[in-house]
Design a protein around this motif. Structure first.
Motif, PDB file in Angstrom:
ATOM      1  N   PRO A 339       0.815  -1.223   0.000  1.00 37.66           N
ATOM      2  CA  PRO A 339       0.000   0.000   0.000  1.00 37.66           C
ATOM      3  C   PRO A 339       0.846   1.270   0.000  1.00 37.66           C
ATOM      4  O   PRO A 339       1.956   1.298   0.527  1.00 37.66           O
ATOM      5  N   PHE A 340       0.262   2.341  -0.568  1.00 39.87           N
ATOM      6  CA  PHE A 340       0.933   3.638  -0.519  1.00 39.87           C
ATOM      7  C   PHE A 340      -0.042   4.780  -0.253  1.00 39.87           C
ATOM      8  O   PHE A 340       0.212   5.941  -0.554  1.00 39.87           O
ATOM      9  N   PRO A 383      -7.085  -0.529   4.279  1.00 34.81           N
ATOM     10  CA  PRO A 383      -6.226  -1.406   3.477  1.00 34.81           C
ATOM     11  C   PRO A 383      -5.450  -0.713   2.366  1.00 34.81           C
ATOM     12  O   PRO A 383      -4.576  -1.337   1.759  1.00 34.81           O
ATOM     13  N   ASN A 384      -5.724   0.559   2.101  1.00 33.18           N
ATOM     14  CA  ASN A 384      -4.917   1.289   1.129  1.00 33.18           C
ATOM     15  C   ASN A 384      -3.657   1.880   1.776  1.00 33.18           C
ATOM     16  O   ASN A 384      -2.852   2.516   1.097  1.00 33.18           O
ATOM     17  N   ARG A 385      -3.491   1.658   3.096  1.00 30.59           N
ATOM     18  CA  ARG A 385      -2.329   2.155   3.826  1.00 30.59           C
ATOM     19  C   ARG A 385      -1.614   1.001   4.526  1.00 30.59           C
ATOM     20  O   ARG A 385      -2.213  -0.006   4.882  1.00 30.59           O
ATOM     21  N   MET A 386      -0.322   1.190   4.769  1.00 28.63           N
ATOM     22  CA  MET A 386       0.417   0.201   5.551  1.00 28.63           C
ATOM     23  C   MET A 386       0.221   0.474   7.035  1.00 28.63           C
ATOM     24  O   MET A 386      -0.154   1.582   7.448  1.00 28.63           O
ATOM     25  N   LEU A 387       0.465  -0.541   7.837  1.00 28.30           N
ATOM     26  CA  LEU A 387       0.403  -0.383   9.286  1.00 28.30           C
ATOM     27  C   LEU A 387       1.433   0.640   9.746  1.00 28.30           C
ATOM     28  O   LEU A 387       2.574   0.679   9.249  1.00 28.30           O
ATOM     29  N   TYR A 390       5.042  -0.250  10.607  1.00 30.49           N
ATOM     30  CA  TYR A 390       5.995  -0.581   9.546  1.00 30.49           C
ATOM     31  C   TYR A 390       6.382   0.623   8.695  1.00 30.49           C
ATOM     32  O   TYR A 390       7.226   0.516   7.810  1.00 30.49           O
ATOM     33  N   ASP A 391       5.756   1.772   8.938  1.00 31.86           N
ATOM     34  CA  ASP A 391       5.861   2.942   8.069  1.00 31.86           C
ATOM     35  C   ASP A 391       7.089   3.775   8.428  1.00 31.86           C
ATOM     36  O   ASP A 391       7.246   4.204   9.580  1.00 31.86           O
ATOM     37  N   LEU A 392       7.953   4.023   7.445  1.00 30.24           N
ATOM     38  CA  LEU A 392       9.092   4.915   7.652  1.00 30.24           C
ATOM     39  C   LEU A 392       8.630   6.317   7.993  1.00 30.24           C
ATOM     40  O   LEU A 392       9.331   7.059   8.684  1.00 30.24           O
ATOM     41  N   GLY A 393       7.432   6.687   7.522  1.00 29.89           N
ATOM     42  CA  GLY A 393       6.895   8.019   7.748  1.00 29.89           C
ATOM     43  C   GLY A 393       6.391   8.676   6.485  1.00 29.89           C
ATOM     44  O   GLY A 393       5.636   9.647   6.543  1.00 29.89           O
ATOM     45  N   ASP A 394       6.804   8.124   5.328  1.00 32.01           N
ATOM     46  CA  ASP A 394       6.333   8.706   4.059  1.00 32.01           C
ATOM     47  C   ASP A 394       5.178   7.927   3.467  1.00 32.01           C
ATOM     48  O   ASP A 394       4.685   8.254   2.389  1.00 32.01           O
ATOM     49  N   HIS A 395       4.733   6.859   4.154  1.00 33.19           N
ATOM     50  CA  HIS A 395       3.595   6.030   3.761  1.00 33.19           C
ATOM     51  C   HIS A 395       3.850   5.204   2.496  1.00 33.19           C
ATOM     52  O   HIS A 395       2.905   4.691   1.895  1.00 33.19           O
ATOM     53  N   LEU A 396       5.128   5.055   2.142  1.00 33.59           N
ATOM     54  CA  LEU A 396       5.508   4.225   1.006  1.00 33.59           C
ATOM     55  C   LEU A 396       6.611   3.247   1.387  1.00 33.59           C
ATOM     56  O   LEU A 396       6.539   2.057   1.071  1.00 33.59           O
ATOM     57  N   HIS A 397       7.642   3.746   2.059  1.00 31.87           N
ATOM     58  CA  HIS A 397       8.812   2.939   2.393  1.00 31.87           C
ATOM     59  C   HIS A 397       8.709   2.359   3.802  1.00 31.87           C
ATOM     60  O   HIS A 397       8.013   2.904   4.658  1.00 31.87           O
TER      61      HIS A 397
END
Length: 417
Positions: A339-340, A383-387, A390-397
């Protein structure tokens, strides 16, 4: 009498020697390499396998007159080593004035010091100097050195002149070292290496010789595989964690893990470096002992301009990768796209493309097995987002915990069929 034949296989310049001994015409060899890849089922007694990979991601200004000490981390160990040097993306022949291999000092894992007694001179066709043609790789002669698994190696290269743009891996997430002047490749003490870089210069692969012929796994991907977001110089990318899990298996099942991730990479179009389809032969098929491929590519095609809006185009690319891998006897595991939601490039339309691509990966019959990374890291309530954990803070990595979750979700039995 020795007959020599030059053969180009997947961008690797191979010098085939017929007969006994070694003979080279001219003053300086272009390269002497082992065959680009032998399918594991037909591997002879040598049992060479890949232990590390850093895919070429682009070029950067050369460092004429300097010595570059690259730090690379093994996945499996062995009793002999050979190193791959790349001029794949260069525009002029690459002239190396010297190259060495050593283990990094045990008590200084982030220093340029070599472990005393482990320094080895790398040769190419028996010569210390080598010129690598434009668009080619060269693989060194083997050197005898006991290399444990999960060990840092120092690959030091001297570039006496300006060979044009340097083929490199930009986002190494590893501190590497530069001696600005002189041939310092044989220095055990690293005092001359006064500058640092977070990129790997020229070195793109390391093979080891092992008693077991378990082969290797290649992880083909973008920044999520390259490790963006994980702790630098700590080897916490998800392929590193996968290698850790594999090392707990019996020796006959301990495959090397090769990270062919390139930050910014796309499946279909050139982005950061050649597309996954364009670099497939060089970064997968030319590697040693490959038995399994894990593919996690496509999110940059969806989120980055020009955006890919047709899921079927990505599905066709996956099928082409699988076709080419199967032709070489390589098993392919498809990883779903994570997800992103919340990332700057997110839109509902792009999310629908991601969901359809994941449906193709899961149920389209494309892959031999599926690693459902999306199901592992998504937030059940969104579900379009990560938990968030686990999120680095940018919602992708992913942070280190997210990288670990991806690797721990892979069924190790699926890697070897």
């Amino acid at each position: 009498m020795v007959r020599q034949t030059l053969v180009a296989v997947a961008g690797v310049l191979t010098l085939t020697l017929m007969g006994t001994g070694v003979a080279h015409g001219g003053r300086e060899p272009v390269a002497r390499t082992a065959p680009a890849r032998t399918p594991p089922a037909r591997t002879a007694a040598a049992h060479w396998t890949g232990t590390w990979e850093g895919s070429a991601s682009g070029t950067v200004a050369a460092l004429p007159g300097a010595s570059i000490r690259n730090v690379v981390h093994t996945s499996v160990g062995g009793t002999a080593v050979r190193v791959r040097i790349s001029n794949r993306l260069g525009t002029l022949p690459l002239a190396l004035g010297g190259a060495t291999l050593a283990r990094q000092a045990r008590n200084a894992p982030k220093s340029p010091d070599a472990l005393p007694g482990t320094m080895r001179t790398l040769t190419f066709g028996g010569r210390k100097r080598v010129t690598v043609p434009v668009g080619r790789d060269a693989v060194s002669d083997s050197v005898t050195l006991t290399v444990p698994a999960a060990t840092n190696l120092l690959v030091t290269l001297h570039t006496p002149g300006d060979s044009g743009p340097a083929t490199y891996h930009r986002d190494a997430l590893q501190t590497n070292f530069i001696a600005p002047k002189g041939n310092r490749v044989a220095d055990v003490r690293g005092t001359a290496f006064t500058a640092t870089t977070r990129s790997w210069y020229y070195v793109t692969g390391v093979d080891v010789r092992r008693a077991e012929a378990a082969g290797s796994v290649v992880a083909l991907g973008d920044s999520l595989t390259d490790g963006s977001g994980s702790t630098p110089s700590a080897n916490r990318r998800w392929p590193d964690r996968l290698a850790e899990r594999i090392r707990a298996l019996p020796a006959r099942r301990q495959q090397g893990v090769l990270n062919a991730g390139v930050a910014g990479n796309r499946l279909l179009l050139e982005g950061r470096g050649p597309s996954a389809l364009a670099r497939f032969d060089a970064d997968v098929l030319s590697r040693t002992g490959v038995r399994t491929l894990i593919v996690m590519e496509g999110i940059n095609d969806i989120k980055s301009a020009p955006n890919q809006t047709d899921p079927a185009a990505l599905g066709a690319a996956y099928r082409e990768i699988v076709r080419r891998a199967h032709a070489r006897g390589i098993r392919v595991v498809g990883a779903t796209l994570t997800p992103f939601g919340g990332y700057g490039g997110y839109t509902d339309k792009r999310e629908r493309v991601r969901q359809e691509v994941n449906r193709i990966i899961r149920t389209g019959g494309v892959f031999d097995a599926v690693a459902d990374f999306d199901a592992v890291v998504r937030d059940p309530s969104r579900p379009n987002r990560m938990l968030a954990a686990y999120d680095l803070g940018d919602h992708l990595h992913f942070n280190d915990a997210g990288m670990r979750a991806l690797a721990d979700s892979i069924d190790l039995k699926a890697l070897a069929g």
